[in-house]
Structures are given as structure tokens and as C-alpha cells.
Design an enzyme around this catalytic site. Structure first.
Site, short mmCIF file in Angstrom:
data_model
loop_
_atom_site.label_atom_id
_atom_site.label_comp_id
_atom_site.label_asym_id
_atom_site.label_seq_id
_atom_site.Cartn_x
_atom_site.Cartn_y
_atom_site.Cartn_z
N LYS B 26 -0.06 36.40 23.86
CA LYS B 26 0.45 35.16 23.27
C LYS B 26 1.30 34.37 24.27
CE LYS B 26 2.06 35.43 19.06
NZ LYS B 26 1.41 34.61 18.02
N ARG B 96 8.24 35.99 17.78
CA ARG B 96 6.98 36.70 17.54
C ARG B 96 6.73 37.74 18.61
NH1 ARG B 96 3.19 33.01 14.53
NH2 ARG B 96 4.25 31.00 14.40
N GLY B 105 -1.28 41.46 13.01
CA GLY B 105 -0.57 41.90 11.81
C GLY B 105 0.17 43.21 11.94
N MET B 107 2.68 44.03 14.12
CA MET B 107 4.11 43.98 14.44
C MET B 107 4.78 42.83 13.71
SD MET B 107 4.05 45.10 18.42
CE MET B 107 2.76 43.96 18.76
N ARG B 352 -6.43 32.53 22.37
CA ARG B 352 -6.77 33.83 22.98
C ARG B 352 -8.28 33.99 22.89
NH1 ARG B 352 -4.10 37.45 18.11
NH2 ARG B 352 -5.50 36.71 16.48
N HIS B 468 -6.94 39.06 6.58
CA HIS B 468 -6.73 40.35 7.25
C HIS B 468 -7.98 41.22 7.18
CE1 HIS B 468 -5.41 44.59 7.39
NE2 HIS B 468 -4.65 44.14 8.37
N SER B 773 -29.43 69.42 34.74
CA SER B 773 -29.03 68.57 33.64
C SER B 773 -27.67 69.09 33.16
CB SER B 773 -30.06 68.63 32.52
OG SER B 773 -29.64 67.83 31.44
N CYS B 840 -27.00 65.51 29.68
CA CYS B 840 -27.65 65.51 28.37
C CYS B 840 -26.71 65.90 27.25
CB CYS B 840 -28.88 66.41 28.38
SG CYS B 840 -28.49 68.14 28.61
N TYR B 860 -29.69 60.06 35.93
CA TYR B 860 -29.94 59.56 34.57
C TYR B 860 -28.91 60.11 33.59
CZ TYR B 860 -32.00 64.11 33.45
OH TYR B 860 -32.20 65.45 33.25
#
Lengths: 883, 883
Positions: B26, B96, B105, B107, B352, B468, B773, B840, B860
Site C-alpha cells: 500500500k 492502515r 482484512g 490486520m 495494487r 470478503h 528415477s 517420480c 524429466y
């Protein structure tokens, strides 16, 4: 061109002792003796490389081998002044195995090779003793047919027995030359009937057949089992030695014997051995005839009637004694010797460093070092550390009453109690089931190895001090009484009788290998005394070693025992063992069942004073030696009863509600407890447990410090750390407790490195940890992904198949687990220079693992109390080997 | 001297976007907007370093802070042309929070600060609206008393309700200035009664109280939970911005709103937002009044009656639209904006980068790249790979009948089925028990975060698209319908009613977040279609990445799905899953119960043809893509029934004897199955199993090769190797099978590296293994010594306490497990240059772990079918990040 064959004889040889890996022990030592100018029948040795090539190439020989053997055979004929297959003056040979390490009786041997219908008659003429010649021929046919042609020796024994029955003979000695001639015809017929071809008459064919068989016997079952038990790699191979025969069975001026240059049982510096007049070597070793002593003193001590060799053949005995001294001073160690006297002439057939008991090894090493024959370092290296185990364990109380039921030869010292079994298979099965057994046999053979290994002790009715049973038992450190001749064994009835008493399979007896006594029931034992030689050698070892030796112990008895054995501190005090005592288990269960932290703290408050007493007792014994105390490690469910019945019993006894106990046990149950909620994870979840333990340690320290005027040294160890932060959090909590304890307790904090991640993150962990102790039991489990509890199902097979060299829970896996230890050592000390590090897994008492710890730069090993002396010696050997 | 405070306003600022870590999102963006010349109310920001210092120093501030704040306040007064606490022309400020990452929401915030009995009257005179001024003052007292003084807001609501009841008022708007004045007296009295002191009148005292409270709220419970869920470290801290107030509630030419520069739900390139006339910002976000649309088009689409901002305030709307364009082209991304209009003047309060759905992220990234605003690489980096999950899952079938019970706003797309719950706590409990739940609430608040996280979908009766519930649900990727106003919820009765229908807790409903519909029962779903944007971005990603992506799959359905999602082969085909099918389980159990090898072979012969069919089906789908097939891995007891009842049932069904089943199950039971007789250890003990599997693979290969003219590529993988020799032995056995199979099958052999020892001995193992693997599930378990089955008891707590950053079974532990992977990679390739290596474990689908695999040089990753696109994108991001 590769040299596959090495000649020896006539005062010189192509080989020498240093070529043992190539020529085998037997071949190398025969060459060495020839070089020393000792009377050795000439011969030649096919190298172990032939054996390796043979197995690598589908059982075929290198192409040059035939020519080299032909050339050596020619040289041998010249040396011996005889011809191979020459009718008038035949050369006879023995064909024997000989590996780098001694494997007594495990592989095949052929004697009297070169005899056939013609040469047998030639030998008869030459020796002037046709009966001897034909007896030798029939022995050769039996042995060759068995070893090379694969026939059963019973075939020939049956023919012989039938013949004796038909002719009314009782003993072999009653048979005449003509009888043997007739039997030889029958023997050859039996071979032809069985195999469809004649018994080979060509000596060359006989020779190659025997060479094949001896190389082939390297892979027979009993050789494989023996190698596994003795940790001998199959890749070493065996050599084959072909040597001119000499005969100990050519009448009353001939003899054969085995001897040690010192007593292999006690280490006493006196000749020791047995011989038989008019016999072949195998007769002594097989234990069929009871042999005579070598020296007059020995005969008198044993109370024998038959004359000793010193008395019977004084001149040859004198030559033999001179050879003993020459060999011992040449090899600088006790020798195990085979010899034959052929019509008054001494021949040396073998010398090798003799196997001995731990007690003898100790005495010989100390004696030789004190006499300047070897150095102190050599003396230290001469004693196998794990053999000390035999000296540290209880022996029979000499003052207690003994119910002696039989007496035999004191073939291998030590005492043991167990139940009687009559077969090796049964011994193995029962021992696997946890039973202690005593193997009772008429005599033992190489087929009994597995049973002898499983037994606590061995008793034989027949055989001398160098019989199979005696030699093998001494090698294994197993107590043995051999030649207990009064015993009559009935295998079918599963019992033995002796002087009118009957002992059945399953009954308990006690064997005292030191006195040769067999006792009924369980006799009283006493703790070992550490003898003068032991103290001397250990003092030399302590001066050499740099690795400290601590112990894993928590009861005052164990702590005291370990200290008496020379422990320099406690490396691992497992505090959970203290909670299993009935008095505290109740409180601890209360703690586990408590619903919240205050409830847990209330229960722990009751444990605090007893824990403090535990630690105070340990501190009092250990004085100013460091004590590493590990905080609670096992998962909580280990402290709860399992199964409905157990739960009910505990509920009744403790007044804790059944339902709660059941529910909590179920709740705490784990799929893989080894990888579960334990170690410092408990400390994180229930900090109050570790806080109580830390308080107990620190308060005990202050208490004992006040009593003695010297503050004990406490090292608090946090188990199962995998993340540095675990240790940080717990170290802070312990510091907070320490702040609260009055009297300014001093402690250091460290951790077990027992998880791969801890080893890898040792650099982080060392920021908080002031010492590392490698918990190699768990580290082995996690590195291999192998539960020790479950590995029994396949691990033995893995070792048998050569997938693993050794059980990694016994000897540290240096390539894998060891790699992690080295990584942790480097990373830990990069953070904290000169950081103290030790090992507290069971590997701490294993000599090979101790060598690794020394080389890896650890500061100490910690092991169970009885292994402390072993570790001291092994640590000294490691220091000497590294220099 | 450290600069703790940064000023902004009046066309310039000391901060900028680049200082986000210091000023919070902010603060940094307000500074940036000021620098861009946009209308930003002036103010100043206390840095995140103040927060860190505050917590590091026992909640006290750096000494220089007071002076710096005083100086900035002076500058602010000058800028604003008002005085803080000045009666005639008072400066009011908002205080703020603002962290580096958005935490909506979570803080605390305080508005209208600076009001007291005197300045309220000054504001009344200045604004000419006493009612407004006193309303602001009573709001300030309520908010400040709650946030700073710790009083409950119910206290003030109750006073207000009573007052309204006493005076016959229904709505707040009916209250006059005098009413508010009376209430203010009551409010201040309530504070004094509760706290024993007066409500603070000194604006400076008010200011420091608010700063304390905002920094303090960084450590409130919901902020902690949110950070844990969003992986935000506590060490970042929050900044605090103090800014001159502007008022959207000063009449009909005032307004307040929130907007996105594009549609955050679909990504469409059109302004998107909501506003309220004569309101304060909190009114929009809180969802209490239903707001109006921003644009005319949007209003028409929604069918709203209230005018859009474009229509109601056309001039200001025009200015706002210009700001939107300026901000988006400056930040080169969609912006989330807060604004206020005070008596016709536009003020920007926040900008933002906006949160968006996966679909929107995709569309915005592709659109911007295609328009040249960003590069293709940037587009690839803009989409969070794991968010793709939302696009790959089923949606509601548009053609199936729908039993619609309610309609609300399409707040977060996606469809879900679950049972109704009315509280967040219950949602969490049921979800932990494995139930799929839909959370139904009047509206949600930050206290509901845990329940929203646990729910499959969220339905609210109140609130708009930026309420919210809507914002949080979109962030989580959870479907949400908000503002379904027809729903009447009765929490006590645990039910809701809508148009005469009643739905009780526990009943099943379906939520379609895309349409805003709530349906009764379980609606029909369809598979997702891969949209054009998806295909475009994936093509860009595929061109960038070097890491191949395979799948873990064994059923034809999974294999086909994975291939459709772009899998380039099978990385892990778990053959044991195939044995659990009823038809074969019987044969397999027969095999387990067989007494000897011939018995086992007979049972396996029956499985061979079905196994061959399994593999043939896979080969047919995969064509010429490589297929790694792992031979049997789990311990045999997993295939046997457990418990008496199960055993009996199986015995009856199969005809296998109960006793044998019981005995064998007991015999095979293991203490730590994870570390037991499994993987290649089974292959060593029962080679016939692996031989059958190898035969099935190779025969299937030949079969499909003949069908298609192209030989499939089989990679046979041996699991749980810890010793190179295990692999050697098994590779030989498989080679022998291959020799017997006609048709010249081709295969390569490799192993899982899933034990620490295998990683350490990779150099040896690579002599036989042609590929590795990494089985990171088991490797994590053994490296940590942590059973995944048992870790649930303490692992969440470990993450919560910060002992572990993340669950190591979800995101690869790079420091420990990753170290072993790198060791294995180096040692393996030192033996076998360029050796193929992949991963894997489940980490193969985790973006952070994929980045590690890329950097470690693996070839991979292999993951479950639905994660294949995620892995493709993550692999591309890894490649771009590394450059």
C-alpha cells in the site's frame, strides 16, 4: 606368459611365505621351509590364479597350464629320483588344497596318487612290504573314487566289512597282503559297475582328475558355509599343491604327527602335540585312534601310559624340536606343524601360524614382546579384539560343588550351560529359537560346522586335542570337551549314558572346557578375573590408542562393570529404560493419559525425584568422567499395554480406566513406529517431559557435586534431530530450566546424528550442538531403509548371496552409512572447529567399525560394558595400523 | 541515522514501487501514484523495519521514531493545509496496515482519526454538515475503541439499537445530528465505565494508539493463520500508512469504490468494479449495502436498476478511466484500485496488482503478450502454475437438468458438490474427516478463513463481487456464489430456506461459481475443455522448457488423460495397483500362500496374461513415448486380509483355507512395513514374481509392436535398491527372460533412487542402471526418518512453529533430500555420462520442486495426470528464471 606353477624341494623353492595370496598358506609355507633348508618332500603348487581363471572361464584351465604342470612333474621326478607311473620306482604324490586362509577339512585331498596295478607291485618290491603297498593302493582307490569319481565311501566300507565277516576278521590289521589284493579286485569291480568304466590306471589321468576335484571343492557347500562364517571372500580361490608322498605307516620307525610350538590352549611356552606310530597323517586329525603325546612332561601330566615321541623316537624328536625353534624364530609366531617320519627320516609337511584361544593369544603375544621377539605394537596386533570376549565372561566357580558326569580333554576353554542336543541341525533350529544348547556327538566332521556355530559348547566322545571338534571349537571360541570316552551315545534314543547315568536330549548340563569336565545341571559361575597378561596388554593398548572408549549403560551395575573394564565415561545413558521400572511406569502412564499439560506436569512431578536419584547414582560412580544422557527417545505407545488382556491387567493394577487406556493406545498406535512420533519430536510436542528430565539431571549434578566437592560432567543429548531448529528450541528450554536450578549446574548440549538429514545438515545443527554422537543403529536403518525388526526375514540371505558383505547392524556399512558419518564430521567441524564426536550405536564395540571411527577422526566410541576392553584393544590396533 | 518514515503527496513522494519490502504494498504504491502525479491524499508511511524492530525489542520503537513521525506530521499538515487537532480546520487521518504481500482484512485499520469533542464541531462547521461530522465521530469512537482499546463492537451496536428502539427509528439514516450527539455521550460513557478512563481526546495519543494497534495486529491469530496458508513469513512485518482522510460520505456528489482495470474473474479487457454513493470505503468491502456497477455495460449485463458510475458521475468517471489506463500501462499488469470521490473530486487511495482467477490470469497474460505490453516470457511467469488446477477440473454440464434453488453473484468460478454446513469450525472438522462440504453463511469475515479453506465451495446470502467472501474465494480458487439474497439462514435450526424450500445441514448441494447458481443435490459434471488461451500459453511454455514432463499412471483412463494433458511418457507405472483388482487378487494371494517356488510359479502363470494385457493397453495409448514400469513394490502382507473377519470373508470367497491365510498374514506382519520386506527385496527372495512381470512387459511390447509396426519403449524400473548388487542380480534375471521372449523386445533397466544409501552409492548403481528415477516420497521418509502415515500427528505443528518451512511431502526439502539428489546426480553421471534422470515422487507436480529438478539438471519430472499442465508451466518458469 603367466607363471601358473611354482616348484619347491631340495633346499630351495620358487615360492616363499610372501606369496601366500598366490600359493595359498600351505604352498607358500612349504616353499619357505624348503628355502630354509628344512626336510620338505619336493613338489609344486598350482596358483590361486588358476582357480580364479578356472571359475571365470566356465571351469576350463589356462592353455599354458598343461605344459607347465608337465615341466614341474619332470622336475619333481628328478628331485625325488623316481618316475611317475614308473613300475620299478614309482613316484607317488599327494594333491591338496591350500587357500590364503586356513579352512581345515573343508576341501578335498587325494593321497597315494600314482598307484595302479603295476606301480603298486613296484612299491611292494621297493618297500619290501607288499601288505603296506596294497593297503596304500586300496586306500587310494577308496579316496579317489570318493573325491574324484563321486562315489560314496560306504560302498567300499561295505565291501570291506562283508569281506571281514566272510573271513572272520575283526580288525583291519588282521588282513594280509593277499586279502588286500582280493579286495582291490572287488573295489575296481564296484567302480566299473557303478560308473561303467574302469578305475583309471594312467597316473596322469589320475593327477588331472584330482586337480579338477580339488579346485572343484572350493565351491562345495561346506566350504561356502565356512567362508561365510569366517568372512573369507570366494574370490580368493584355492591353490593346489602336488607333493611327493612320504609314509608314516611303513612300520615302527615310521610315524606321523601334528604339533604346536607352544600350547595353543594356554599359551604356555612348551611344545605341544600328538603323534601316532605307523600311521598316515589323516589318522591323527580324524580322531579315530587316540594319539600319544609329543613330550615326556605332557605324557606325565596327562597320566598316559603310551610313550611320548620324546621317549619313543628320541633322535627324530631332537631333530623335530630343532625345527620347531627354527620355525618359530623365523616366523616370529607360534607355529602349527604337520610332520611324518618315514623309516626314521623326518619330513615336514606343513607349517602355519597356529590358531589359539584368546588366553593363549594374549600370553604368547605378551611373552614374545617381553622376550624381545616381537615389538609391543606387534603384540597388540596379534590379539583379535573380539576374542577377548572369551576372557571377560563368567567361568565355573572352583569352590562350588560339581556333579561331574564325565571327563574328557580340555579341548577349548570356557564354561557354558545348555540343554543337550545330538544333531547339528537340531542345534541350529533350537538356537535360532533362543535356546542355549550343548552339542553332544561321538565325533564331529566338517558337516557339523553349522551346529557347532549354534551351540554354546561341544562335547565329543572321541578325538584328541587336535581333532576336528577341538580345532574348530578353539577357532570359534566355543568351549569344548573332546574324547570323553566314557560317554556312550545312542542317537536313536536321543540320550547318552555314562557310568550308569542317562542324560536325555533336552536336559541341562554344564561344560567346563578349561578342565574337560561335563557336569549335570547348572553349575555355579563366577566373574572373570583380569589376569596379569590381560592387564599388561591393555596397558600397552591404552598407551597407543587416541580414540576414547565410553560405555552405553544406565543401571548402576552396568555403569560399575563398564568402569571396571576401563570405560572412560558414558556415551549413551538411555533414560527411557528407567521408566520401565514398575514404580515409575505407573506415573509415566498417568502422564501419557493426562488430558492437558498441567495434568502431564503433575504426573512428571512424581517422577522427578526418582529420575534425580537415577542420575545421582550414575554420577557417583563415574566421578569426573563425562556422562552423556539421552532424553526420552521411544514413542509413547511403547509404554502402554497392547491387546485387551494387557490393558485390563494394567487398568486393574494401576486404577487407570480401561477405556482411557484403550483409547489412548489406539490413538498413539503407529504404522511405522521407527519413523514416528519419538525422540525430540516428543520433546517438541510435550516440552514438559524434557524439562523434567533436564531438571533431574541438573539437580542430581548439583547434589553429587556438593557431596564430592567435584561437579560431575553432564552432557545432555537430544535424540532424532532432523532439523536444526528442533535442537534450537529444545536447547533454549533446557537453558531456561538450568537457570532455575540452584547451585550453578554446568552442562553441554548435543545431539544424536541418527538420521540421514541430520548428517547432511550437520553444519546447521553444529551451531547449537556442542557434540555429536552418531546413533549408527538408527542411521543404518534409515540409510538402508531397513527395519532391524523386520530384516531378519531376508538379511541373512542377503549376506549368504553376497549382496551385503556383512550384517550392517553388526559391522558399520562404511560405504553408505560411513559416507554420511564423514559428511557430518566435515560439515559439523566446519561450523564448530574441533567439535567432539563419538559413536554410540552397537557398532561402537565392533573392531572393524572402531577402525573406521578412528580413521574418520571421531573422538570416542561407546559400547556395552563387556565390549569396553575389546574397543580399547581395537582402538589401539586402529592407531597402529594407520601409522 | 535510519530513515523510519517516508512522506508522500502533492505530486511527489520519498518512496516508490521498488521499495515495497520497506513500505508495504500500500505505502509503496501510494508513493508511486503520487510520483505519477495522480490525486493521492498526502500522508506518510512507517516502514516494515519499524515493525521488525518493534517485535525484536519487546514491542518498543526505535528511539528516533517519535521525532521522524512528528516531522512527517508537520509536513502533512502543510500539504493538507489543515492542523492535527486544530479546532477550526482539523486534519483527520486514516491509519492502515500494509505488508509486502496483500493480506485483505487480516490486520487492523483506524479511520477518521483526529476527531474529538472539539474537532468534531470544527469539522461540522467546515463541512456545513453537522450530522456527517458527528456520524464520523461516533464511527471513529466505535472503531478506535474496538481496534485500539480492545472493546467489543457489540457494546456500541447495542447502545445504538436501544436508542433506535427508544426513539422509534428503523434505519440509521433516520438519526439526526442531535441523536448522534446524544449517542456520542453514551459511547464515551461506555468507554469510561469499561476501561476506567476517558476516551482519548488528544489526537497525538490517538495516533500512537492506532500505530501500536496496527503493528500489534501483525501477530493476531487470523493474520498468523493467513500467513501460514499463504506461505508469508512472519519476519516480513507490516508497514503503517498514515494518510489524510477524504470522505465519500459527504453527500450525493461523494462516492467511494473499488475497481479492477480488467475483469478479475474472466480476464476480459473491460473495467470492472463497484461503487456506492455517499459512503465510506469500508461499506463497499464489508458487503453490507449492495453496491452499484462502474460501467453502463456492466449494469446492463447484470440487469441492475441503480445507475452505474459512468451514468451517475460521468465527469469523475472519465477521470477515473484515464487513471486506470495510466496505472495499467505503468505497472504493465491488471490493477486493483480503491478510490473516493469527495464532493466531485477524485482521490486515489490504493492501487495494487489485482488477484485474479486462473482463467483471468491466463487470459490477461496472453492478451497483454499478444498486444506487446509484456513479453511471452513475462506472460509465462504471470500465471501461477498450481492455479491451473482450477481450469483442469470438471465443470457443470450445461445440458444437464438443473434443480436451481437460489441464484447469487458468480463470485468465484468453478463447480463443486458437497454437504451443507453453517459454521467454519464444523466445515474444518468434517473436511478433516474426509467429507466434502459447502460452507453457507450470511456473510463471511476474516474469522472464517479456516472454514473457507476447508470447504469445496462457499455460498453467502449477502455481499457483492468484492465482498470478503468473493475476494478470498477467488484467491483460493474455491468456487463461490455471493449475495444470494433469497436465502434465509437459520443458524440455530441448522437450515436455510429459499423460495419455500428448506435445506438442512448435511444435505447435498451443488454450487456453480461460474453462473452464480446453487443447485439441489448432485448435478452432472463434464470434463474441462482446454481453451484457446490455455493452449496458447502452454505452447509458449513448451517452447521454453527443457525439462520433460511425464505422468504417474497405470489405468488406461489415467494414461489417456495424462496424454491429453501433454504428458511425454509414463514416469511411474505402479504395477501393484494392477494386482488389487478382484480378478487377480485371488491368484496373487494363491501365490503368497504357495509353499514353494513351483507353487508360486503356477499362480503367477495365471496372472501373466492379464498383466500382459495391462501393459499392452498402456503401450497402445502411449505409442512411441517412453513408459517406465516399476516392478512390484509393496510388502506381500498388503495383499492379505487383516483381522479375523476379513480373513474369513476372503477364505469363503476364494476357497483358500482360513488357517493358512491367518498364519501367513501373521508370518508376514511387519513392525515397520515402510522399512521392510518390499521392493527389490521381494524380487531377490521371490525372483519368479519379477520374472513374470518382466515377461508380461516384454511380451506386451512385442505384441503391440507387431500391431502398430513400432516397438513401444519399455523402461523397467527396480524399486528400493540400496546395494548395487541387488540391481545386478535382478538385471541378469530380466535379461534371461528377455532372451526367452520371441520378437526381440528392447528395454532399458533402471532403478528408483528412494533410499539415502542408493543416492550415496549412485556411482556403483549406475554401472547397471541405465536411468535413475528419484522416488522422493520414500526418500523424504527415510532422509527425515519420518513416516508419512504417522507424521500427521505432529507435522502440521512443525510447520506452524516454523521448524519446517513447508510440509516436505508436498514441497521437496531442498536442503536435505535435495542434497542427496544432487549427490546422486553427480555420482551417477560420473559413472554413466549424460545418464537419464527424473523424479517420480509427488513432488513432480509441485512448482517449487520442479524448479529444483530443473536446476539440478534432471531430464524429466513425472506427476499425476491432472498436474501435467502445471508441471509443463512450472518447468518453463524454471527455465526462464534460471536464464
Amino acid at each position: 606368459m603367466t607363471k601358473w606353477v611354482y616348484n619347491f624341494g631340495g633346499g630351495s623353492a620358487e615360492g616363499k611365505t610372501g606369496l601366500k595370496n598366490l600359493l595359498g598358506g600351505k604352498g607358500a609355507n612349504l616353499a619357505e621351509m624348503a628355502n630354509l633348508g628344512l626336510p620338505v618332500p619336493p613338489g609344486f603348487t598350482l596358483t590361486t590364479e588358476v582357480c580364479t581363471a578356472f571359475y571365470d572361464n566356465d571351469k576350463s584351465y589356462p592353455t599354458e597350464l598343461t605344459d607347465q604342470v608337465e615341466a614341474s612333474l619332470k622336475a619333481l621326478e628328478t628331485q625325488a629320483g623316481k618316475g611317475f607311473g614308473e613300475k620299478s620306482n614309482p613316484l607317488l604324490v599327494s594333491v591338496r588344497s591350500g587357500a590364503r586362509a586356513s579352512m581345515p577339512g573343508m576341501m578335498d585331498t587325494v593321497l597315494n596318487l600314482g598307484l595302479n596295478d603295476e606301480t603298486a607291485e613296484g612299491l611292494a618290491a621297493l618297500s619290501g612290504d607288499r601288505r603296506f603297498a596294497l593297503d596304500s593302493y586300496r586306500r587310494f582307490i577308496t579316496m579317489y573314487s570318493n573325491v574324484v569319481l563321486g562315489m560314496h565311501h560306504h560302498t567300499f566300507e561295505d565291501i570291506l566289512e562283508n569281506y571281514k565277516d566272510d573271513h572272520g576278521y575283526m580288525l583291519d590289521t588282521e588282513l594280509t597282503a593277499e586279502d588286500w589284493a582280493a579286495l582291490i579286485v572287488d573295489y575296481k569291480l564296484a567302480v566299473k559297475n557303478k560308473l561303467g568304466r574302469d578305475f583309471p590306471q594312467d597316473p596322469k589321468e589320475q593327477l588331472w582328475g584330482a586337480i579338477d576335484a580339488v579346485f572343484g571343492s572350493w565351491m562345495n557347500d561346506r566350504a561356502i558355509v565356512y567362508r561365510r562364517l569366517q568372512d573369507i571372500p570366494a574370490s580368493w580361490g584355492t591353490a593346489v599343491t602336488v607333493q611327493a608322498m612320504v609314509f608314516g605307516n611303513m612300520g615302527e620307525t615310521s610315524a606321523t604327527g601334528v604339533a604346536f610350538t607352544r600350547d595353543p590352549s594356554t599359551g604356555a611356552n612348551s611344545y605341544y602335540g600328538e603323534f601316532l606310530i605307523n600311521a598316515q597323517g589323516e589318522d591323527v586329525v580324524a580322531g579315530i585312534r587316540t594319539p600319544q603325546t609329543l613330550t615326556k612332561v605332557a605324557r606325565e601330566e596327562m597320566g598316559d601310559i603310551e610313550p611320548s615321541m620324546e621317549e619313543a623316537l628320541p633322535e627324530v624328536y631332537g631333530q623335530l624340536a630343532a625345527v620347531f625353534d627354527k620355525l618359530e624364530s623365523h616366523y616370529r609366531d607360534m607355529q602349527d606343524i604337520e610332520f611324518t617320519v618315514e623309516r626314521g627320516k623326518l619330513w615336514m609337511l606343513q607349517t602355519r601360524t597356529g590358531k589359539r584361544t584368546a588366553r593363549a593369544a594374549l600370553k604368547i603375544a605378551v611373552d614374545m614382546a617381553q622376550n624381545g621377539m616381537i615389538t609391543q605394537d606387534e603384540a597388540i596386533m596379534r590379539v583379535e579384539p573380539s576374542s577377548l570376549d572369551q576372557l571377560l565372561h563368567p567361568t565355573l566357580d572352583p569352590d562350588a560343588p560339581r556333579d561331574i558326569i564325565a571327563t574328557g580333554l580340555p579341548a577349548s576353554p570356557g564354561a557354558a550351560i545348555g540343554t543337550v542336543v545330538f544333531s547339528s541341525d537340531e542345534a541350529e533350529v533350537l538356537a535360532k529359537g533362543g535356546q542355549k544348547v550343548i552339542l553332544v556327538r561321538v565325533e564331529t566332521s566338517p558337516e557339523d560346522i553349522h551346529g557347532m556355530h549354534a551351540a554354546e559348547a561341544i562335547v565329543t566322545a572321541r578325538g584328541g586335542m587336535t581333532s576336528h571338534a577341538a580345532v574348530v571349537a578353539r577357532g570359534m571360541g566355543t568351549p569344548c570337551v573332546s574324547g570323553a570316552g566314557q560317554i556312550r551315545i545312542d542317537y536313536d534314543a536321543q540320550e547318552f549314558t555314562v557310568m550308569g547315568r542317562t542324560v536325555k536330549a533336552g536336559e541341562t548340563i554344564t561344560v567346563d572346557g578349561a578342565s574337560g569336565q561335563v557336569l549335570a545341571g547348572e553349575a555355579k559361575m563366577i566373574q572373570p578375573e583380569m589376569s596379569g597378561d590381560f592387564a599388561t596388554l591393555m596397558a600397552w593398548a591404552d598407551a597407543k590408542r587416541t580414540l576414547r572408549v565410553r560405555t552405553n549403560a544406565e543401571t548402576p551395575l552396568d555403569v560399575q562393570t563398564a568402569k571396571d573394564f576401563g570405560a572412560e565415561g558414558i556415551g549413551l545413558c538411555r533414560t527411557e529404560h528407567m521408566f520401565f521400572e514398575a514404580s515409575r511406569l505407573g506415573y509415566f502412564r498417568e502422564m501419557i493419559l493426562a488430558e492437558d499439560e498441567p495434568g502431564r506436569r503433575a504426573a512428571l512431578d512424581k517422577i522427578l525425584p526418582v529420575q534425580r536419584d537415577d542420575f545421582a547414582a550414575i554420577f557417583r560412580i563415574m566421578g569426573d568422567l563425562p556422562c552423556t544422557i539421552r532424553l526420552l527417545d521411544p514413542p509413547l505407545h511403547e509404554f502402554l499395554p497392547h491387546g485387551e488382556d494387557d490393558v485390563k491387567a494394567v487398568a486393574e493394577a494401576t486404577g487407570l480406566p480401561v477405556g482411557d487406556l484403550m483409547a489412548r493406545a489406539r490413538e498413539l498406535d503407529e504404522t511405522n513406529p521407527m519413523l514416528g512420533h519419538r525422540g525430540c519430536r516428543l520433546g517438541i510436542s510435550y516440552p514438559e517431559i524434557y524439562e523434567m528430565q533436564a531438571r533431574a539431571i541438573l539437580e542430581a549434578q548439583v547434589l553429587v557435586g556438593k557431596e564430592t566437592g567435584k561437579m560431575p560432567i553432564a552432557e545432555i543429548m537430544i535424540p532424532l534431530v532432523s532439523v536444526a531448529k528442533e535442537l534450537e528450541i529444545l536447547a533454549e528450554k533446557i537453558a531456561a530450566v538450568a537457570n532455575e536450578v540452584e547451585g550453578d549446574p554446568k552442562y553441554v548440549i548435543g545431539t544424536m546424528i541418527e538420521l540421514p538429514r541430520a548428517a547432511l545438515r550437520a553444519g546447521d545443527i553444529a551451531k547449537t550442538a556442542e557434540f555429536f554422537s552418531f546413533g549408527t543403529n538408527d542411521l543404518t536403518q534409515t540409510t538402508f531403509g531397513l527395519s532391524r525388526d523386520d530384516a531378519g526375514r531376508f538379511l541373512p540371505d542377503y549376506v549368504a548371496q553376497g549382496i551385503l558383505d556383512k550384517d550392517p547392524f553388526v559391522t558399520l556399512d562404511q560405504n553408505g552409512v560411513g559416507d554420511l558419518i564423514e559428511i557430518a564430521e566435515q560439515r559439523g567441524r566446519a561450523t564448530r572447529k574441533g567439535m567432539k564426536m563419538g559413536i554410540c550405536g552397537e557398532h561402537g564395540g565392533d573392531p572393524a567399525s572402531i577402525r573406521f571411527c578412528h580413521n574418520a577422526g571421531l573422538n570416542y566410541v561407546s559400547c556395552s560394558p563387556y565390549r569396553v576392553p575389546i574397543a580399547r584393544l581395537a582402538a589401539a590396533q586402529a592407531a597402529i595400523s594407520k601409522n
